[in-house]
Design a protein around this motif. Structure first.
Motif, PDB file in Angstrom:
ATOM      1  N   ALA E 201       0.849  -1.195   0.000  1.00 47.33           N
ATOM      2  CA  ALA E 201       0.000   0.000   0.000  1.00 47.33           C
ATOM      3  C   ALA E 201       0.881   1.239   0.000  1.00 47.33           C
ATOM      4  O   ALA E 201       0.656   2.197  -0.753  1.00 47.33           O
ATOM      5  CB  ALA E 201      -0.917  -0.015   1.213  1.00 47.33           C
ATOM      6  N   GLY E 202       1.902   1.214   0.858  1.00 49.14           N
ATOM      7  CA  GLY E 202       2.798   2.360   0.933  1.00 49.14           C
ATOM      8  C   GLY E 202       3.544   2.567  -0.370  1.00 49.14           C
ATOM      9  O   GLY E 202       3.672   3.699  -0.854  1.00 49.14           O
ATOM     10  N   LEU E 203       3.994   1.466  -0.958  1.00 46.34           N
ATOM     11  CA  LEU E 203       4.701   1.551  -2.229  1.00 46.34           C
ATOM     12  C   LEU E 203       3.808   2.195  -3.285  1.00 46.34           C
ATOM     13  O   LEU E 203       4.238   3.102  -4.017  1.00 46.34           O
ATOM     14  CB  LEU E 203       5.122   0.151  -2.683  1.00 46.34           C
ATOM     15  N   ALA E 204       2.551   1.745  -3.332  1.00 42.47           N
ATOM     16  CA  ALA E 204       1.622   2.314  -4.313  1.00 42.47           C
ATOM     17  C   ALA E 204       1.490   3.814  -4.084  1.00 42.47           C
ATOM     18  O   ALA E 204       1.560   4.610  -5.019  1.00 42.47           O
ATOM     19  CB  ALA E 204       0.265   1.630  -4.205  1.00 42.47           C
ATOM     20  N   GLY E 205       1.316   4.190  -2.818  1.00 42.64           N
ATOM     21  CA  GLY E 205       1.177   5.614  -2.516  1.00 42.64           C
ATOM     22  C   GLY E 205       2.402   6.394  -2.966  1.00 42.64           C
ATOM     23  O   GLY E 205       2.296   7.451  -3.588  1.00 42.64           O
ATOM     24  N   ALA E 206       3.565   5.846  -2.676  1.00 39.85           N
ATOM     25  CA  ALA E 206       4.795   6.554  -3.011  1.00 39.85           C
ATOM     26  C   ALA E 206       4.980   6.667  -4.519  1.00 39.85           C
ATOM     27  O   ALA E 206       5.337   7.717  -5.041  1.00 39.85           O
ATOM     28  CB  ALA E 206       5.990   5.830  -2.387  1.00 39.85           C
ATOM     29  N   LEU E 207       4.691   5.571  -5.220  1.00 39.83           N
ATOM     30  CA  LEU E 207       4.914   5.583  -6.667  1.00 39.83           C
ATOM     31  C   LEU E 207       3.939   6.493  -7.395  1.00 39.83           C
ATOM     32  O   LEU E 207       4.251   7.071  -8.426  1.00 39.83           O
ATOM     33  CB  LEU E 207       4.807   4.160  -7.224  1.00 39.83           C
ATOM     34  N   VAL E 208       2.736   6.595  -6.834  1.00 40.00           N
ATOM     35  CA  VAL E 208       1.707   7.359  -7.517  1.00 40.00           C
ATOM     36  C   VAL E 208       1.827   8.851  -7.192  1.00 40.00           C
ATOM     37  O   VAL E 208       1.325   9.698  -7.918  1.00 40.00           O
ATOM     38  CB  VAL E 208       0.340   6.758  -7.118  1.00 40.00           C
ATOM     39  N   ALA E 209       2.527   9.146  -6.109  1.00 42.04           N
ATOM     40  CA  ALA E 209       2.612  10.539  -5.669  1.00 42.04           C
ATOM     41  C   ALA E 209       3.088  11.516  -6.750  1.00 42.04           C
ATOM     42  O   ALA E 209       2.553  12.615  -6.843  1.00 42.04           O
ATOM     43  CB  ALA E 209       3.504  10.637  -4.434  1.00 42.04           C
ATOM     44  N   PRO E 210       4.068  11.166  -7.594  1.00 40.86           N
ATOM     45  CA  PRO E 210       4.477  12.132  -8.613  1.00 40.86           C
ATOM     46  C   PRO E 210       3.409  12.390  -9.677  1.00 40.86           C
ATOM     47  O   PRO E 210       3.505  13.358 -10.412  1.00 40.86           O
ATOM     48  CB  PRO E 210       5.711  11.472  -9.248  1.00 40.86           C
ATOM     49  N   ILE E 211       2.416  11.527  -9.781  1.00 40.17           N
ATOM     50  CA  ILE E 211       1.384  11.729 -10.802  1.00 40.17           C
ATOM     51  C   ILE E 211       0.133  12.354 -10.214  1.00 40.17           C
ATOM     52  O   ILE E 211      -0.478  13.245 -10.788  1.00 40.17           O
ATOM     53  CB  ILE E 211       0.996  10.387 -11.447  1.00 40.17           C
ATOM     54  N   LEU E 212      -0.244  11.862  -9.050  1.00 37.00           N
ATOM     55  CA  LEU E 212      -1.489  12.327  -8.438  1.00 37.00           C
ATOM     56  C   LEU E 212      -1.175  13.227  -7.256  1.00 37.00           C
ATOM     57  O   LEU E 212      -0.133  13.110  -6.628  1.00 37.00           O
ATOM     58  CB  LEU E 212      -2.324  11.143  -7.966  1.00 37.00           C
ATOM     59  N   SER E 213      -2.119  14.094  -6.940  1.00 38.12           N
ATOM     60  CA  SER E 213      -1.875  14.983  -5.817  1.00 38.12           C
ATOM     61  C   SER E 213      -2.025  14.210  -4.513  1.00 38.12           C
ATOM     62  O   SER E 213      -2.831  13.296  -4.401  1.00 38.12           O
ATOM     63  CB  SER E 213      -2.862  16.139  -5.843  1.00 38.12           C
ATOM     64  N   VAL E 214      -1.212  14.576  -3.550  1.00 37.07           N
ATOM     65  CA  VAL E 214      -1.274  13.939  -2.247  1.00 37.07           C
ATOM     66  C   VAL E 214      -2.153  14.811  -1.361  1.00 37.07           C
ATOM     67  O   VAL E 214      -1.813  15.952  -1.075  1.00 37.07           O
ATOM     68  CB  VAL E 214       0.145  13.836  -1.655  1.00 37.07           C
ATOM     69  N   GLU E 215      -3.306  14.296  -0.989  1.00 35.35           N
ATOM     70  CA  GLU E 215      -4.230  15.127  -0.213  1.00 35.35           C
ATOM     71  C   GLU E 215      -5.002  14.263   0.764  1.00 35.35           C
ATOM     72  O   GLU E 215      -5.090  13.052   0.589  1.00 35.35           O
ATOM     73  CB  GLU E 215      -5.190  15.856  -1.156  1.00 35.35           C
ATOM     74  N   PRO E 216      -5.560  14.871   1.804  1.00 39.75           N
ATOM     75  CA  PRO E 216      -6.313  14.073   2.770  1.00 39.75           C
ATOM     76  C   PRO E 216      -7.503  13.410   2.086  1.00 39.75           C
ATOM     77  O   PRO E 216      -8.115  14.002   1.202  1.00 39.75           O
ATOM     78  CB  PRO E 216      -6.769  15.082   3.820  1.00 39.75           C
ATOM     79  N   GLY E 217      -7.823  12.214   2.469  1.00 36.28           N
ATOM     80  CA  GLY E 217      -8.969  11.531   1.894  1.00 36.28           C
ATOM     81  C   GLY E 217      -8.694  10.928   0.535  1.00 36.28           C
ATOM     82  O   GLY E 217      -9.582  10.355  -0.075  1.00 36.28           O
ATOM     83  N   MET E 218      -7.451  11.033   0.053  1.00 32.68           N
ATOM     84  CA  MET E 218      -7.168  10.496  -1.282  1.00 32.68           C
ATOM     85  C   MET E 218      -7.348   8.983  -1.322  1.00 32.68           C
ATOM     86  O   MET E 218      -7.606   8.413  -2.377  1.00 32.68           O
ATOM     87  CB  MET E 218      -5.751  10.854  -1.724  1.00 32.68           C
ATOM     88  N   GLY E 219      -7.242   8.354  -0.161  1.00 33.16           N
ATOM     89  CA  GLY E 219      -7.392   6.906  -0.133  1.00 33.16           C
ATOM     90  C   GLY E 219      -8.840   6.456  -0.213  1.00 33.16           C
ATOM     91  O   GLY E 219      -9.129   5.372  -0.704  1.00 33.16           O
ATOM     92  N   ASP E 220      -9.737   7.308   0.254  1.00 32.84           N
ATOM     93  CA  ASP E 220     -11.131   6.871   0.328  1.00 32.84           C
ATOM     94  C   ASP E 220     -11.752   6.734  -1.046  1.00 32.84           C
ATOM     95  O   ASP E 220     -12.486   5.793  -1.317  1.00 32.84           O
ATOM     96  CB  ASP E 220     -11.951   7.860   1.158  1.00 32.84           C
TER      97      ASP E 220
END
Ligand SMILES: Nc1ncnc2c1ncn2[C@@H]1O[C@H](COP(=O)(O)OP(=O)(O)OP(=O)(O)O)[C@@H](O)[C@H]1O
Ligand SMILES: Nc1ncnc2c1ncn2[C@@H]1O[C@H](COP(=O)(O)OP(=O)(O)OP(=O)(O)O)[C@@H](O)[C@H]1O
Ligand SMILES: [Mg+2]
Ligand SMILES: [Mg+2]
Lengths: 250, 366, 308, 237, 304
Positions: E201-220
């Motif tokens: 899960a963390g890896l996915a978040g890290a890899l996607v961060a340069p493409i998608l914005s990192v914001e609260p609730g992004m996981g929901d």
């Protein structure tokens, strides 16, 4: 009188494995027919097909001269074609009484009744108690099915089948899991039941089979290899070799 | 009794929380500057979170009105919340002042004497960009918006002013993450300009992906897509993008300069229009109470005073139209990187002067 | 009469006293909050019936809420704003939608069922979002609260509260009877062992379909009430998060207990409201509280009256 | 090597065992007998730590394992073919056999030799097997852990007579090889030929035991004892 | 035609992103039978940690390397505190607990990092694009993502289907008492698998961060999409999740790109654009309902 159940050329495969191969069988009403055969021969699969849990690949099934091949499990059950399960299949959260009362309810007609309290239905409960007493679970009525011991569950399974008031009862190893004592009691129960309802009995307990059966059929590798009177089957060399072995036959 | 109660209802949860935060902070900054007072009365501010759920907003607003007995309700951020709370507030004894949402229905027939908007009518910002595209002589434009009411209104607003060819009009699902399909379409269509309305995180994604796809040669016009709430995330990807606004942090007047400096000092971020409008809202309330002589109970006097809008707006000129929506200037803005490394929008040119909205004529208020 | 039957009685009696207590406080606010809680209790209870009794975890329950609300909004707009008429329209509409979609969803089991109910809920949500005639995403405002059989009794917040309470109590009595009935017993049996039920001669599908329709109908009533409470309707009523909230309320209350669902809804909504008056970061408090209840198991009902 | 000392246990509020004393010696084959619902399986669960003790002790190989978690008991040398098979339905036959396997004489091929039917069905999932095949798998899976003490709870249930005979023969050869076994079964004939000692349990209490000599002297003794109720016979020793 | 190709490529790569996020969840949900709604939140935490650590170290790779152990630690803490006690419980209890966790984590993240979206720059080595065809520039970073997705798929496939760990976890999920009685410390095994899921899960978040914005609730918002993917593929099937993700990516992208045009052909343009608008967001749900109608246990049903 014509057969209560007639199988015509029933075939079923699971991939490469043929569990039923062109099975033709007639059950005469009022008799107890035993079906024996090695593990994995296809006995349970056959019961599944007769009861409607499994659709055959080919062949037809007649129950009381009606073609039921296309009917579902529930529809067949409503016609009086009732089965028990090899592995006790119960409502673990319900009490033993409710398990059986529900079976009686199934028999009693429509269950689309939304208001009357089912637990207070005296007629259903009375029928359920009778069935439980017959299998010797009278003391366990209030116990949740999930809290019963293995053998008790097997007995409850039989009680449920009884409460359905079947016209043809398919019993899948009713003696499995019963203790020495209980087996004897169950034997006695089936002896009396024989006079009331036609039965197809699948069982590995040869003592019980030969004590009860009017006719015996032997299934090996999905094929019926022999059918006839118990004594003839017991003596058949083919059956001995495939299933009974020397000790049991003796 | 020498005290004024303000109830603020904004969105403080989920991704849009940043907008609610700006409004809360902008307002608080103004009150702080006024020494904790509004119109000479001690200001008591209650902030509640509408969670972007209309029914919850109604309950919260009732709480503000009845439990906290507020004199003014300030909020909300989003149009759909405004729809839900307008009636309960205006039917009470409090005034509703919206520092952001300004829907067309309340600007026209359903305008209300107790409802004021200090931002704009929603369509106007989109019209700015439509007008700009028209003036610039663009032949074709590619329109992109999320598929909800505000998105549809945005494109309609743009088209009101832009008469060129619409290369394509694309609606994306709300909350879409990846825009590569739309970007490929843009690349294939080769329009003269792209206009979009992509608020919040969607905008961040779009702007970054737009740059990554190498499309920056096509002018990128947008509303509420690149502003100070999203720029910290968009950074260089957004530089040069064009937007429309009634104000920008580089606005050349002393009060605005002071505001931006104070805001940055207090909150460490560049204020966006949300904060500015909230600040102005506080100033408006301050002026109104003062004009009405500090008597909160005299609603008619207070209303008249609000309507005068007699305060020094950060945008310079400010006055209310008959429907209580502002008449103001609108500018074309452009994203730039400041010397200190932060990003902000800067004014390029004025597109509309003293621009009122077109719905006011339907409003029965005088 | 055993005490299990007495607890709900006391519960409803206590709820009936709320408006009297509210007089001493910010009345309209308290009533609005309490009425909303009752309405959600009704919705959660309708879900409990499916989820606890029938084992059908619907992740599209908010769709019925929304259908009810929109039925009310449409009728109100065209002059049919009478609560009975609205309910009378919403109930068959929701039941029909439930039957049509469940006929498909029920083919799937377990998570697959959950997700297909979500799919239909989302489709309805997007339908209303793109329906500009009804304001799309912005929603529509109702001009006035519905009348009741031609009278304007419901205009008073207090009367409206009692209307909601009556709906909840009636719903409770109805569902309680159904759960204990022959129908309910079959439904409970299906949850535990569908194959066995079929072997007894019941068609699970019919019973489950009926359960979905009953649940949807009740939830639609909640929707009608919610629309009238706020005089406002929007697709936000039917997002998947709403469906999720309803599941949370139900489980929080205690799976399988109708009273638990009521308790869960009241506790969840009131606690959220209460906490959010003290802090902006309500998640930091509500979240761990939910975790604790989950770790303990059996929900709030387990705490109050010891299990199912 | 295994001993239960005054073990009490139950389910939730309902006690099922009231001070059970039972022991199995090194290389010994012991039967636990009794009617349905008397506590045989509960005793087995106690041995494996699957129900909590409410009193008494369990010792294995000289150690008190009353507080040891189930997996550690199994690693110490307890192997279980449970009642009701408990096959992993989502694993294939072969996976069932190797998932918990430990190096030793019972290799996969040895198990397939014992149960050729399993070899034929090696790719089938657990729940696709017939009842008897599952039973074979349960026994095979227990053997794959190379237990020092094998516990068979109704392990021949649902097996065809021929296979059952083979199992008994196999157990006999295991016994000759020095394997300790605790067996619960209703096939008295075969059972009595195999065992060294028998315990009879009734309503959660051991009510009777027979030693190897007693059984050797009179095979019918046990059978007779089993058919009589507790109230009709004094408990010797 | 070129457009079709590009859009197909886009669809595939959206699919890969979805798969990266789904991978950890299929593992925990499908193999361990644990309904972890907080997977999305863990993904968000991964993205935040990556953004923070990359910012701190000023180096993408170093930040990424630090993110993985950090998310692992976070996941293990959750396991020890909460999940461990819920493995053998009603899935509804798991839903309640993990829902509570979402509330907490979302709020916590906002408290720590603020509500503003933050972003991560593409690492310099992977910035820019390659010309796949004349006139078709494709971002290198996205190609790298595709590679990462494939690697994760292969890894998981091996673990789940070809190691004893996979077997044991599946066995433990269906009958944990029995697997313990066979001598396997299922608690530790679950811990390991859960840790792997959390790291993914963390890896996915890290890899996607340069493409998608990192914001609260992004996981929901992503959570639902991920569940759709998993369910379409068949819960617990890595292969299914992979194909499900690609299918969702493709249908969604192609539907958005060509759906309106196709509708235009079929009906008059204004009706078509109206229908198109309401239909596109429904597409993946229609897809899911359709798949489940034909195959009620997903495309690759798995024994559970
Ligand atoms: N769903 C299924 N898929 C694949 N194979 C199956 C399935 N069900 C049963 N089989 C196989 O079909 C064969 C016949 O099984 P069946 O249960 O009918 O045997 P049986 O005669 O009842 O045996 P037993 O006496 O051991 O119960 C077995 O080899 C079994 O593995
Ligand atoms: N899971 C359970 N929960 C509650 N009570 C149980 C449970 N399992 C068994 N019992 C009860 O404990 C008692 C002993 O059961 P146990 O299973 O040990 O009997 P058994 O001797 O193995 O019987 P059988 O020969 O039928 O398998 C029984 O009265 C039974 O009802
Ligand atoms: Mg069988
Ligand atoms: Mg037992």
């Amino acid at each position: 009188m014509s057969a209560i159940l007639r199988l015509e050329g029933l075939s079923k495969r699971f991939g490469a494995l043929a569990v039923s191969q062109d099975i033709c069988l007639e059950l005469a009403p009022g008799r107890l027919h035993a079906l024996i055969g090695p593990n994995g021969a296809g006995k349970t699969s056959l019961i599944n097909q007769i009861s409607g849990a499994l659709a055959p690949d080919a062949g037809r099934i007649f129950f009381e001269d009606e073609d039921v091949t296309r009917l579902g499990l529930a529809q067949r059950a409503r016609r009086g074609l009732v089965r028990s399960f090899q592995v006790a299949s119960l409502f673990d959260g319900f009490s033993a009484l409710d398990n059986v009362a529900l079976a009686a309810q199934a028999r009693a007609g429509s269950s689309f009744r939304f208001f009357a309290r089912a637990g207070k239905a005296a007629d259903l409960n009375a029928k359920a108690r009778v069935a439980l007493d017959r299998v010797g679970l009278g003391e366990r009525v209030g116990r949740r099915a999930g809290e019963l011991s293995h053998g008790e569950r097997r007995l409850l399974e039989i009680a449920v089948a009884l409460a359905c008031q079947p016209r043809l009862l398919l019993l899948d190893e009713p003696f499995a899991g019963l203790g020495v004592e209980e087996s004897a009691e169950a034997l006695a129960l089936l002896q009396t039941l024989k006079t009331e309802v036609t039965m197809l009995l699948v069982e590995h307990d040869m003592e019980a089979v030969f004590a009860l059966a009017d006719d015996v059929s032997v299934l090996v590798g999905g094929r019926l290899i022999a059918s006839g009177a118990p004594e003839a089957i017991r003596q058949s060399p083919a059956v001995r070799e495939a299933y009974l072995g020397e000790e049991e036959a003796a | 009794e020498g005290k004024v109660k303000i109830g603020m209802i904004v969105t403080l949860s989920g991704p849009p929380a940043v907008l609610g935060g700006q409004i809360r902070d902008g307002f608080a900054l103004a009150v702080k500057k006024l020494g904790g007072k509004l119109g000479g009365l001690d200001a008591d501010i209650v902030v509640v979170d509408d969670q972007l759920k209309p029914d919850i907003a109604v309950t919260k607003v009732k709480g503000l009105l009845e439990r906290d007995h507020v004199d003014f309700v300030v909020g909300p951020v989003f149009s759909n919340i405004l729809q839900a709370i307008e009636k309960p507030v205006t039917a009470s004894s409090a005034f509703l002042i919206s520092p952001n949402a300004g829907t067309s229905n309340f600007a026209g027939k359903q305008c209300n004497a107790n409802f004021f908007v200090t931002s704009y009518q929603n369509d106007q910002v989109h019209e700015v960009l439509g007008k700009y595209a028209q003036d610039k002589g663009y032949k074709s434009a590619f329109l992109l918006a999320p598929n909800y009411q505000a998105g549809r209104d945005a494109l309609d607003g743009f088209k009101k002013q832009f008469k060129g060819r619409i290369a394509d009009e694309v609606y994306t699902p709300l909350g879409q993450l990846d825009f590569s399909a739309e970007l490929a379409k843009i690349a294939a269509d080769k329009p003269d300009a792209v206009f979009t309305f992509m608020p919040g995180g969607m905008g961040v994604n779009l702007v970054k992906q737009y740059a990554q796809a190498g499309l920056k040669t096509i002018p990128f016009l947008s509303a509420f897509t690149t502003d100070e709430s999203t720029l910290p995330a968009q950074k260089d990807a957004a530089v040069g993008d064009l937007g429309g606004a009634n104000w920008a942090p580089d606005m050349d007047n002393p009060q605005s300069k002071a505001f931006v400096a104070a805001y940055e000092a207090a909150y460490g971020a560049v204020p966006a229009t949300y904060a500015m409008q909230a600040y102005d809202t506080a100033m408006l309330i301050d002026s109104a109470i003062r004009t009405a002589g500090g008597k909160l109970s005299d609603r008619d006097a207070l209303r008249a005073a609000l309507k005068k809008g007699d305060f020094v707006s950060l945008r310079g000129g400010f006055k209310f139209s008959t429907n209580h929506y502002p008449i103001q200037d609108f500018y074309l803005t452009k994203v730039a990187k400041r010397a200190d490394g932060k990003y902000e929008t800067e004014i390029v040119e004025r597109v509309f002067k003293d621009y009122g909205d077109s719905y006011a004529k339907d409003c029965p208020l005088k | 009469m055993n005490w299990r039957a007495v607890v709900p009685g006391f519960g409803f009696a206590a709820l009936a006293l709320v408006p009297l207590a509210a007089r001493w406080g910010p009345e309209a606010y308290a009533l609005n909050l309490a009425t909303r809680a009752l309405i959600f209790a009704l919705a959660a209870m309708s879900l409990q019936f499916m989820l606890g009794c029938g084992g059908l975890v619907s992740f599209g329950q908010a769709a019925y809420l929304g259908l009810g609300a929109y039925a009310a909004a449409i009728l109100a707009r065209y002059g049919g704003g009478d609560l009975l008429l609205e309910a009378g329209t919403a109930i068959p509409a929701a039941a029909l939608f439930a039957v049509a979609t469940s006929a498909i969803s029920l083919r799937a089991k377990g998570v697959y069922y959950i997700m297909s109910t979500l799919a239909f809920g989302q489709m309805l949500y997007f339908f209303f979002v793109s329906l500009s005639a009804l304001g799309g995403d912005d929603g529509v405002t109702l001009d006035a609260r519905a009348r009741l059989a031609g009278t304007d009794w419901l205009a008073s917040d207090r009367a409206f509260y009692y209307a909601a309470l009556a709906a909840l109590a009636l719903g409770y009595l109805l569902l309680d009877r159904i759960v204990g009935s022959r129908f309910g017993r079959v439904l409970g049996a299906i949850r535990q062992n569908p194959l066995r039920v079929r072997a007894l001669g019941f068609e699970p599908f019919r019973y489950q379909l009926a359960a979905c329709a009953i649940s949807a109908a009740l939830c639609a009533v909640a929707g009608v009430l919610l629309a009238n409470l706020n005089s406002f309707v929007s697709p936000a009523f039917m997002t998947w998060q709403r469906s999720g909230d309803l599941i949370v309320m139900t489980v929080l209350g205690g799976v399988g207990s109708l009273g638990g669902a009521i308790l869960g809804a009241l506790a969840y909504l009131l606690a959220s409201e209460l906490v959010s008056t003290y802090t902006e970061h309500s998640g930091l408090w509500i979240g761990p509280a939910l975790v604790l209840v989950a770790l303990r198991g059996r929900g709030l009902a387990g705490l109050v009256w010891g299990g199912r | 090597m295994l001993s239960l000392e005054a073990v009490c246990a139950g389910y939730g509020g309902a006690p099922a065992l009231f001070g059970v004393d039972l022991d199995v010696g090194e290389g010994e084959v012991v039967a636990l007998m009794g009617r349905n619902g008397m506590g045989k399986t509960t005793s087995v669960r106690v041995i494996f730590g699957l129900v909590a003790l409410s009193g008494g002790r369990v010792r294995f190989a000289g150690r008190d394992i009353s507080a040891t978690p189930p997996f550690a008991r199994a690693r110490a040398g307890l192997g279980l073919a449970p009642e009701g098979r408990q096959i992993f339905a989502n694993l294939t036959v072969e996976e069932n056999l190797i998932c918990a396997a430990v190096a030793g004489p019972w290799t996969l091929s040895a198990l397939y030799k014992l149960f050729p039917r399993l070899c034929e069905r090696r790719r089938a999932f657990g729940d696709q097997l017939s009842g008897g095949e599952q039973q074979m798998l349960a026994i095979g899976r227990a053997l794959s852990t190379q237990p020092r003490l094998l516990v068979l709870d109704e392990a021949t249930e649902g097996l065809a007579p021929l296979i059952r005979a083979e199992i008994w023969a196999c157990l006999a050869s295991l016994k000759r090889a020095g394997q300790s076994i605790l067996v619960i079964d209703k096939n008295l004939g075969a059972l009595l030929r195999l065992i060294d000692r028998a315990f009879v349990i009734e309503k959660g209490r051991i009510v009777w035991t027979a030693s190897a000599q007693e059984i050797a002297r009179d095979r019918n003794l046990v059978e007779r004892r089993l058919h009589l109720g507790q109230d009709r016979l004094e408990t010797p020793n | 035609m070129a457009l079709l190709l590009v859009q197909t490529l886009n669809g595939l790569q959206l699919g890969i992103i979805l798969f990266l996020i789904s991978a950890g969840l299929t593992l925990v949900f499908g193999v361990m039978n644990f309904v972890n709604l907080a997977h999305g939140a863990q993904y968000m935490v991964g993205a935040y940690l990556a953004a923070w650590l990359i910012g701190l170290t000023g180096n993408f790779w170093l930040g990424l390397a630090l993110t993985l152990p950090a998310t692992l630690a976070f996941g293990l803490a959750l396991e020890a505190l909460i999940y461990r006690h819920l493995y053998n419980r009603d899935p509804l209890d798991q839903i309640l607990a993990t829902f509570g966790l979402i509330l907490f984590i979302d709020e916590g993240v906002k408290t720590i990092w603020g509500a503003e979206p933050i972003s991560v720059d593409t690492p310099a080595a992977l910035a820019g694009g390659v010309a796949l065809m004349p006139g078709l520039l494709y971002p290198i970073y996205r190609l790298a993502l595709i590679g990462a997705g494939l690697a994760v798929a292969a890894l998981l496939y091996l673990i789940v289907n070809h190691t004893r760990v996979g077997m044991r976890v599946r066995a433990g999920a269906s009958n944990s008492a029995m697997i313990s009685a066979l001598g396997i410390d299922i608690g530790r095994l679950f811990l390991i698998v859960f840790g792997l899921g959390a790291t993914l899960a963390g890896l996915a978040g890290a890899l996607v961060a340069p493409i998608l914005s990192v914001e609260p609730g992004m996981g929901d918002s992503v959570l639902i999409l991920v569940f759709v993917v998993i369910v379409i593929g068949g819960v617990g099937s890595i292969r299914g999740a992979f194909l499900g993700a690609l299918l969702v990516g493709l249908i969604d992208t192609l539907g958005r790109a060509f759906g309106p045009a196709l509708l235009d052909l079929a009906m008059n343009p204004s009706a078509a654009s109206q229908t198109g608008r309401s239909l596109t967001p429904m597409l993946i749900y229609l897809l899911m309902a359709g798949v489940l109608f034909v195959r009620p246990s997903g495309l690759f049903p798995v024994k559970r």
